[in-house]
Structure formats: C-alpha cells, structure tokens
Design a protein around this motif. Structure first.
Motif: not given
Length: 636
Positions: A298-300, A323-330, A338-342, A364-367
């Motif tokens: 799902l989104p997020l 994507a606006t939420e990067i949780l980690g980067w190496t 996953v963006p909400e509107n992806a 992206v799974d649907a709600y």
C-alpha cells in the motif's frame, strides 16, 4: 580661400577639410575663364588601398590614396572622401609630398602638415603645384604616387564599411585632378575600398568549469571569425568542433584532456588562451538497482532498495512520483516510503541527475473502501430514498442495493468524494426486509452494509382538548368553524421535520349530555416511526374561530406504531391564541372588556347574543361569565 597667382588659366582650389557644421563647397576658379572643365585627354585615376588586411576593433586602419596621372602634368588635386563615422573615426591625415602645398580648410603658406579637427564622415584635401601665394605652378606632378595617407580608428566590428571618393564622372564640383596650365579636370576613375573590422579575439565565458570526457562545452567570446578554427584543451589535445560562429564555439571534452586552460586558434592563425581553468573530472558510474523488498504494498509502505553506486544522496521515484520520505541512504541500500499518490510501475534511483535501470517494478496495492455509517438506515417502500454513506476510499465509486432472489437496485450518485457518497435508490414497491448496500471503488474493491426496507403503517392519534370555551361548539354554524390545524413534527438533534400539517374537524365534548368546554378528534398518520435515541415528536394544535386557544405537547416519545391516545388528557396551552388580551395585571378592567369584546365581535361570534348594535352590560356579563373568568386563570 587663398589668393592664387596671376598665370594663364591657373586653377585656384578652395578645399575644406573635415568640416563638421558648415557645408563645404569646392570652387575651382580662374581669373578670366572657367577652370575644371572635363578633360578630353587620357583620364587620370585616384585609388584607395589599406596597409594590412585584417583589422579588429580599436585597431588603427591606414588608407593610402594613390594618384596615377597617366603621363600628364598635374597642377592640382581635389580629394573628397566619404566614410561611415559610426564605424570609423578619422584621427589623422598625412600628405605624401607629391605637391608643393597641401591644403585643408585654408591654403595658407604654413598649413603643413594637415591636422584633423572633426569627424563628420567627410575628408577634404587639396594638393597644389605651387608653394607660395601668387606663385605660378612651378612643379607639376607627373607619375604614379601616394597622394596622402588617412588614418582611421576602427570603432565597431563590421563585415564591410566603405571609404569612397565623392566623385561623379563628368562633374567638376567633386573630386578632380587638374592638368598643368589647362584647368581641365582629367579624373576618370576614383575607386572605393571596403574595410572589414573584426571583434577582438577574446574568451569571455565557459558553459561549465568542469566535466568528464564527452561533456559539451560552449565557449563564449568574440573575434573567433566565421570560419572554423581549432580548440585545444590542456595537454594540447585538440577537441572536436560542433558549431563555430564569431561569438560562440561549441565543442566536447576530448579523450586525453587534462585540467587546465582552453586555447582557441582562429582560421587566421590567431591564438588566445583562456584565463580560467577547465577541470576534467572522472566519469561517474550510474546507480544500479538489483532488488526491491517488498515488491508490492500500500502507499506509505517502507521499501528497501538494494543496489550499487547510490552515492551519499539522491532521489527515488515510483512510476514517476517522487518519494518524499527517505528513511535511509547508503551507497548500496536506500530505504524509502511509497508516496501516497504513487501508482504501479518502475522504481528509479537518481544520483546527480543520472537515473538507474528501470526494470524493477513495484506494484501499489489498492485500498478497499470502508463504510462507517449510512443515513437513513431504513426507509419505507413508498418512494425513492436518498442515502448518505460515510466512509473512506470511495474513489470513483458505484453503489447498489441487492437482496437474494431479487433484482438489484442501482444507485444514482448525486455527489461523491473520497469519504462520502450521496445516492438515490428507487425502492418503490420493492420487497421489505434486509437489503445489502454495496460500494465498489475504481480498484474494483467493495464494502457492504445492511439497509432495511419497510412498508407503511398507519398510526392513529386520538386527542382531547379541554378548556373553558367562549362559546359552545354545538352552536357553530359551519363545519369549518369546528376545524383545528394539527401539526406533528419529528425532532432529531437540530433538525425538525414536519410529519403532518393538516386540518382536523373536531367534536364537542359532552358531560352527561351537556356540552363542556373542550373538543376531541382523531387523526391517522401513515408511516410514523417510533422514536429512538434522543429523537422526539412535537404535537401542535392551532384553534379556529370557536376554539380560541392554541395547544402544544412538546417532547413526547412515540413508542408504538398504532394508536397513540391523548384521550382524557388536558393538553397544556401554549398561548392565548387569536383573541386579544388586556394588560396582564391579574385584574379584569374595562380595557380588558373592550379588547375582548371588540376582538370577539370582529370574528362574527355574536350571533347568539342579544346584539342590538350596542355594547350592553348584558354583553359584558356574558363574556365575563362564559369566557374571561376562565381564560385569565394563571395569566401572568
């Protein structure tokens, strides 16, 4: 104008040189006959040439003026040159001593050399074969030689600017060459010259100060010329030329180039080296994605992207949505939400504007939609019903009512958004019982809830109203005189809905066969539902001409679907009603009598009185005994 010597047909020439504001006229005169007539001999010529062929802005441009006498002896030359003062600036005139005297604005004995005093696009110069005033021509010139040299400053770049003689064949008032002792103008040709001035060779800008091999570099400047030359990067490595104009060159960093200045060599073999350094960088490997975990969600949802060459930071897109939420980067692992509107599609990692491979797909799974409440939750099958559905994920929905072994009822959507649907359903004459209301969204996912369809029932309301009547109902002359208006209203929170608003004919109450002060009636209401929760009903009764008071019963609950009986109850009065009222002072004054009597009379209720057109004590007493004494009880 100089005074010329007295000799046979001597040419006297008045020359103006570089005059700015005063029109110049060249006059050729003689003492007894016209001088400057067109010659019949071999024509002489004046020609122009430059010293050097390549000029740039602010360079001096030397123009040579040559005289070819064609074997004739020449006593005088008048030269008038025209030039474009916006392109060239005259800074000097040098006579070359073919003649004994050269004149500019005047021909005085000491005017040598000539100086420039203006810049108006015209140069006037004369050469004379005598050196002193009143002297006969002593040294005519014969041959080919340089008559004068004009020095210009190149003011502006131009592909061609012309310096020309003011000359028309056959004219004696422009440039001319005068034959010895004949005063004949022998000038046959006076050829102009075109001068090209180039911009100075300069490197002003580079489109980038660094780049790897193959990077496009645009060099800005001037004086590069119209023909392509060469570009060299440091280490004297020649670069390929993509475009070349006078002010701009486009090239690419060649293999083998190193950090250093850039050199340009024009087609004319002029060289210039930049004052700034171009840094050659190493090629950057593009990022590569090897796997995604998970592959759908799902989104997020948090997604781990494995791979290489991710660098210290960058960006991630899901089917083009960043994507606006990067949780980690190496350099090898990126974790992102996953963006909400992806939507479903390739995941791409970009580093320094270089994107990764696009063959890793995230789905992206649907709600699924959800239903929180519906209002109403039931309705009778007497007509269509509008249902408001509250919930979530109602994207592009459709709605329907279904029941086993019964055709479904498609809903007509009035309005919808992600969390609310308003739809109409035609349940007229549909079967009663539990139906299933289903909402399906654009992802073909559905949610359902129960909806009850009922049939209409009749509720009978019996009511009795007791009061002290001003006049018994038994004496009413028309049925309408015994009508009251009955209003039944349902209250749900702040919403009040009239269930019934109708006129009812009442019957006078009797006690042991004697009419009392009151009335009773019955009304039947279809589809009246029992109250639930904090809902309640209001009953309002408005009197007619004979029924002077209004009554209200507010806040009663209906707990049954048939026969709600107010019989035997004396409903509370809401107000005095339509008849007038005196001052509320707990006393019956003459003012009260007058108000009551006038109001009562105005409603045509006096047919039973001993009415003689006057207000008698009998009238007062009747009203007082039969009406006022009762209706004033409890009056504030």
């Amino acid at each position: 104008m100089p005074k010329l010597p007295n000799w046979k047909t001597p040419p006297i020439i008045f020359i103006l040189f570089l005059v700015v504001t005063i029109p110049v006229t060249v006059l050729l005169v003689q003492q007894s006959t016209q001088i400057g007539t067109q010659a019949t001999t071999t024509p002489t010529s004046l020609t122009l040439s430059t010293i050097g062929s390549s000029f740039i802005v602010n360079d001096p441009v030397e123009v040579q003026v040559y005289l070819d006498t064609k074997g004739l002896d020449i006593d005088a030359v008048d030269m008038i040159l025209n030039y474009d003062a916006s392109k060239l600036e005259a800074i000097g005139v040098n006579p070359m001593n073919l003649f004994g005297k050269y004149c500019g604005t005047t021909c005085s004995a000491n005017l040598n050399p000539i100086s420039v005093s203006g810049n108006n696009g015209k140069i006037i110069l004369s050469g004379l074969a005598w050196s002193e005033v009143n002297e006969a021509p002593s040294a005519p010139y014969n041959g080919v030689g340089e008559f004068a040299r004009i020095i210009f400053n190149a003011k502006e770049a131009t592909t061609s600017t012309t310096v020309s003689f003011d000359f028309t064949s056959g004219s004696t008032t422009d440039s001319n060459v005068v034959q010895h002792l004949t005063a004949e103008d022998t000038l046959g040709t006076a050829n102009p010259i075109n001068i090209t001035v180039n911009s100075p060779l300069l490197i002003r800008t580079l489109s980038s100060s660094s780049g790897e091999v193959g990077t496009t570099v645009t060099i800005g400047g001037s004086g590069f010329g119209s023909s392509a030359g060469k570009v060299f990067f440091s280490s004297n490595v020649e670069a390929p030329i993509r475009t070349w104009i006078d002010t701009q060159i486009t090239t690419t960093v060649p293999t083998g180039a190193s950090t250093g200045p850039i050199t340009i060599q024009t087609a004319g073999n002029q060289n210039i080296t930049s004052s700034f350094i171009f840094t050659v960088t190493q090629a950057t490997l593009p990022p590569t994605i090897t796997s995604l975990d998970p592959l759908h969600g799902l989104p997020l949802t948090s997604v781990v992207i494995n791979g290489s060459n991710f660098g210290a930071n960058g960006s991630v897109t899901f089917n083009g949505v960043q994507a606006t939420e990067i949780l980690g980067w190496t350099t090898s692992v990126v974790t992102v939400r996953v963006p909400e509107n992806a939507t479903s599609g390739p995941v791409i990692v970009s580093v320094n504007a270089v994107g990764s491979n696009n063959d890793k797909i995230f789905t992206v799974d649907a709600y699924s939609p959800s239903i929180a409440t519906i209002n109403p939750a039931s309705a009778t099958n007497s007509a269509s019903v509008q249902i408001t559905i509250i919930g979530n994920h109602f994207n592009n929905p459709s709605v329907k009512l279904t029941k086993a072994n019964t055709p479904e009822i498609a809903g007509s959507i009035v309005s919808s958004n992600i969390s609310q649907i308003v739809a109409n359903f035609d349940i007229t004459n549909k079967s009663t019982g539990t139906w299933i209301l289903t909402v399906t969204n654009s992802d073909n996912l559905a949610a359902s809830t129960a909806f009850e369809v009922t049939t209409l029932t009749s509720t009978v309301i019996n009511f009795t109203v007791k009061f002290q009547a001003a006049y018994p109902l038994s004496n009413a002359k028309a049925a309408s005189d015994k009508e009251i208006t009955l209003i039944l209203r349902k209250v749900s929170g702040t919403i009040k809905t009239d269930i019934l608003n109708t006129k009812v004919t009442t019957v006078a109450e009797k006690n042991n066969g004697i009419f009392t002060n009151g009335f009773k009636g019955t009304v039947s209401v279809e589809g009246l539902q029992p109250t639930t929760g904090s809902d309640y009903y209001e009953l309002h009764i408005k009197g007619s001409k004979h029924l002077a008071k209004n009554f209200s019963l507010i806040g009663f609950n209906l707990n049954q679907t048939n026969n709600y009986d107010f019989t035997g109850q004396e409903l509370p009065t809401a107000d005095i009603g339509s008849l007038g009222e005196g001052a509320p002072d707990n006393k019956i004054s003459l003012a009260d009598y007058g108000i009551l009597l006038n109001d009562y009379y105005s409603q045509n209720l006096r047919s039973d009185l001993n009415y003689d057109g006057k207000v008698s004590l009998y009238d007062y007493g009747y009203l007082l005994n039969n009406y006022v004494s009762n209706i004033r009880t409890g009056d504030p």
